[in-house]
Design an enzyme around this catalytic site. Structure first.
Site, PDB file in Angstrom:
ATOM      1  N   CYS A  92      62.164  35.889  50.913  1.00 45.69           N
ATOM      2  CA  CYS A  92      62.969  36.567  49.893  1.00 45.69           C
ATOM      3  C   CYS A  92      63.671  37.795  50.487  1.00 45.69           C
ATOM      4  O   CYS A  92      64.620  37.648  51.241  1.00 45.69           O
ATOM      5  CB  CYS A  92      62.104  36.920  48.688  1.00 45.69           C
ATOM      6  N   HIS A 180      59.986  31.647  47.284  1.00 45.03           N
ATOM      7  CA  HIS A 180      58.625  32.135  47.531  1.00 45.03           C
ATOM      8  C   HIS A 180      57.675  30.955  47.769  1.00 45.03           C
ATOM      9  O   HIS A 180      57.157  30.372  46.820  1.00 45.03           O
ATOM     10  CB  HIS A 180      58.132  32.971  46.347  1.00 45.03           C
ATOM     11  N   GLU A 182      54.747  31.154  48.820  1.00 42.14           N
ATOM     12  CA  GLU A 182      53.372  31.582  48.570  1.00 42.14           C
ATOM     13  C   GLU A 182      52.923  31.370  47.137  1.00 42.14           C
ATOM     14  O   GLU A 182      51.724  31.377  46.857  1.00 42.14           O
ATOM     15  CB  GLU A 182      53.200  33.062  48.964  1.00 42.14           C
ATOM     16  N   SER A 234      32.095  44.432  32.158  1.00 47.42           N
ATOM     17  CA  SER A 234      32.681  43.936  30.918  1.00 47.42           C
ATOM     18  C   SER A 234      32.196  42.536  30.590  1.00 47.42           C
ATOM     19  O   SER A 234      32.419  42.037  29.485  1.00 47.42           O
ATOM     20  CB  SER A 234      34.202  43.910  31.042  1.00 47.42           C
ATOM     21  N   GLY A 235      31.550  41.882  31.571  1.00 43.19           N
ATOM     22  CA  GLY A 235      31.135  40.501  31.380  1.00 43.19           C
ATOM     23  C   GLY A 235      32.113  39.535  31.992  1.00 43.19           C
ATOM     24  O   GLY A 235      31.836  38.343  32.112  1.00 43.19           O
ATOM     25  N   GLY A 236      33.281  40.052  32.410  1.00 39.51           N
ATOM     26  CA  GLY A 236      34.254  39.222  33.094  1.00 39.51           C
ATOM     27  C   GLY A 236      33.816  38.977  34.532  1.00 39.51           C
ATOM     28  O   GLY A 236      32.926  39.648  35.060  1.00 39.51           O
ATOM     29  N   ASP A 238      35.309  39.583  37.384  1.00 39.60           N
ATOM     30  CA  ASP A 238      35.580  40.650  38.349  1.00 39.60           C
ATOM     31  C   ASP A 238      34.497  41.716  38.335  1.00 39.60           C
ATOM     32  O   ASP A 238      33.944  42.080  39.375  1.00 39.60           O
ATOM     33  CB  ASP A 238      36.944  41.295  38.074  1.00 39.60           C
ATOM     34  N   SER A 239      34.203  42.239  37.143  1.00 40.13           N
ATOM     35  CA  SER A 239      33.207  43.305  37.065  1.00 40.13           C
ATOM     36  C   SER A 239      31.795  42.779  37.336  1.00 40.13           C
ATOM     37  O   SER A 239      30.959  43.491  37.883  1.00 40.13           O
ATOM     38  CB  SER A 239      33.257  43.994  35.693  1.00 40.13           C
ATOM     39  N   THR A 240      31.546  41.509  36.995  1.00 35.15           N
ATOM     40  CA  THR A 240      30.227  40.930  37.254  1.00 35.15           C
ATOM     41  C   THR A 240      29.976  40.806  38.758  1.00 35.15           C
ATOM     42  O   THR A 240      28.907  41.181  39.259  1.00 35.15           O
ATOM     43  CB  THR A 240      30.087  39.548  36.593  1.00 35.15           C
TER      44      THR A 240
END
Length: 523
Positions: A92, A180, A182, A234-236, A238-240
């Site tokens: 790009c 793109h 990718e 948060s239970g998500g 990422d945070s878990t």
């Protein structure tokens, strides 16, 4: 990886020059998926790396114009192109920069966004496995034209825009692609990047588990033995995963905190606490619904709403950090959060602030050392690490949920009534998808409530209710997304349940715009 030990990395190494494009780390991700180590360096920091340590260079996209690039940056790019000996691929903006430096003309008024059909005009090993015509993903407002004889035109878009070029400079291949490769929506983009690795004879030796070990090793050197740390959960996913990494580093000195800000999905608190307890992350629960909602009532600006939420989260965590004498704060920031918050250095464009990035106030950053072990990873990479850590499938497959919660799914004026409508409608969307076996097949599904009203008829009487917009998307990494082509009978079921069970709703619509040009969340 620290640059001191980069030469110890097995296999080939690719240097990606970051010009602030929102897909830069996606390039790095794709290269790593192809089992080759990749490292990103900001274009103004190129003097800090030894390009000779790498086997090839990729120039990223950008929201900048080549003509607006400062002279030093142009000169650095010119040296890489004209004086270097490493194979080069421009994507790009990088493609435009290469073309410009080789004598092509820059042009505006040639914007292309989203899916575009591209025709290959000249055979080249870069396009091995491609057909004569393929669908690619464009996102540009400028292009190159009037190519000099030193540049070979390889492909053009359906709009006659130069889509791919090749040149030979200092006896090595130099490529540029306007699209793109990718992103997931360039159908054979991964094949193109693999072809480029083949052209440079790259040795494949990189593995995902290497990155996890790197995270543990790097953070292990950063933290103090027996130090106390706080992590927001948060239970998500990422945070878990962040909390599990924190537990490995800090053991019993890790304090997991779940903040109920009153903006959760229906039944979420109970589900989250149960899931975290099964993983040995027994969270401290903070009831803060009124504290957040009272500050949001009547607000209209989404960016301000995100800032307020980030500020309040920071105050709550600061109170806990002070009480517990914690030295560290861990959060599950991923790279899409960084990108959209404009965190890829000065060249980045802010799309929207995330409560754990752009929303964190400076006073909080200076109070505690912030650790973000996932900041260079995408959602599917985080899920892979989660599997390595033995995280249950039900957590891994849960739909992403924004930190600010339902507050960013309410457009216009924030009110408690709209929050209730949004929560109930979103629950219906998820329930129906689950009943039809579609929940795990889509990336995200939710309802949005705004200020617009629609006249309806309920119980033989005129009703003036809210319009609920249903958003269901399919994606791989959250950087690009397509609306899901849900069967009509499923959409019909969602619509009927929402209008029948929520008195204040008289119209349900379905959002069918991709990302880009839209984002997944409304604000």
């Amino acid at each position: 990886m620290t640059r001191e030990n980069i030469t110890n990395i097995p296999g080939s190494r690719i240097l990606i020059v970051d010009y602030g494009g929102q897909y830069t780390h996606l390039i790095a991700r794709r290269i790593r998926e192809l089992e080759v180590y990749s490292e990103i360096v900001f274009y103004r920091d190129l003097n800090r790396v030894n390009i000779e340590d790498y086997d090839a260079v990729i120039l990223s996209g950008s929201h900048l114009s080549v003509k607006s690039l400062d002279k030093d940056a142009v000169e650095t790019a010119r040296k890489i192109l004209m004086e270097g000996d490493k194979p080069l691929l421009g994507i790009c903006f990088g493609h435009q920069l290469i073309g410009y430096l080789l004598g092509a003309k820059l042009s505006t008024g040639c914007s292309e966004y989203g899916r575009t059909t591209m025709k290959i005009l000249s055979s080249d090993e870069l396009f091995n496995g491609w057909g004569n015509s393929e669908v690619v993903w464009m996102s540009h407002g400028e292009c190159i034209e009037d190519l000099p004889d030193s540049i070979t035109l390889l492909a053009e878009s359906e709009n006659k825009v130069v889509a791919a070029i090749k040149a030979v400079v200092n006896n090595r291949a130099v490529y540029g692609v306007q699209f793109h490769p990718e992103v997931h929506h360039t159908v054979k983009g991964r094949r193109l990047l693999d072809n480029f690795l083949g052209i440079i004879n790259a040795k494949k030796a990189w593995r995902t588990e290497n990155y996890y070990r790197y995270i543990i090793d790097e953070l292990g050197r950063e933290v103090t033995r027996n130090g106390v740390a706080v992590v927001g959960v948060s239970g998500g996913i990422d945070s878990t995963v962040t909390a599990l990494i924190g537990k490995k580093l800090f053991g019993d000195k890790l304090i997991s905190v779940f903040v109920d800000h009153g903006l959760l999905r229906e039944g979420e608190r109970e589900l989250v606490v149960s899931s975290l307890e099964k993983l040995g992350l027994n969270p401290l629960i903070v009831d803060a619904g009124e504290r957040f909602i009272s500050k949001l009532e009547g607000s209209t600006d989404c960016e301000e709403r995100r800032r307020v939420i980030g500020e309040e989260f920071a105050r709550i965590f600061s109170e806990i950090i002070e009480k517990e004498g914690a030295e560290y704060f861990l959060q599950g920031t991923t790279y899409p959060d960084i990108i959209e918050s404009g965190g890829t250095r000065k060249a980045a464009s802010v799309i929207k602030s995330h409560h754990n990035v752009g929303g964190l106030p400076e006073w909080f950053r200076g109070r505690v050392k912030i650790l973000e072990p996932l900041r260079f990873l995408y959602k599917d990479e985080v899920r892979e690490i989660a599997r390595l850590l033995g995280v249950p499938r039900e957590i891994i497959e849960r739909h992403p949920f924004p930190g600010p919660g339902l507050a960013v799914r309410i457009t216009g004026i924030f009110t408690k009534k709209k929050l209730d409508v949004c929560r109930r409608a979103s629950k219906i969307v998820e329930d129906v998808l689950g009943e039809y076996g579609l929940y795990s097949r889509v990336w995200q599904a939710f309802a949005v409530v705004g200020d617009d009203r629609w006249v309806g008829v309920k119980g033989d009487a005129r009703s003036h209710g809210y319009i609920v917009t249903v958003r269901i998307v399919e994606s791989v990494d959250g950087m690009t997304a397509d609306y899901s082509k849900i069967p009509y009978d499923v959409l019909d079921e969602i619509s009927r349940r929402i209008t029948n069970s929520i008195q204040d709703v008289t119209m349900v619509t379905y959002a069918i715009t991709s990302k880009p040009p839209s984002t997944i969340e409304p604000c």
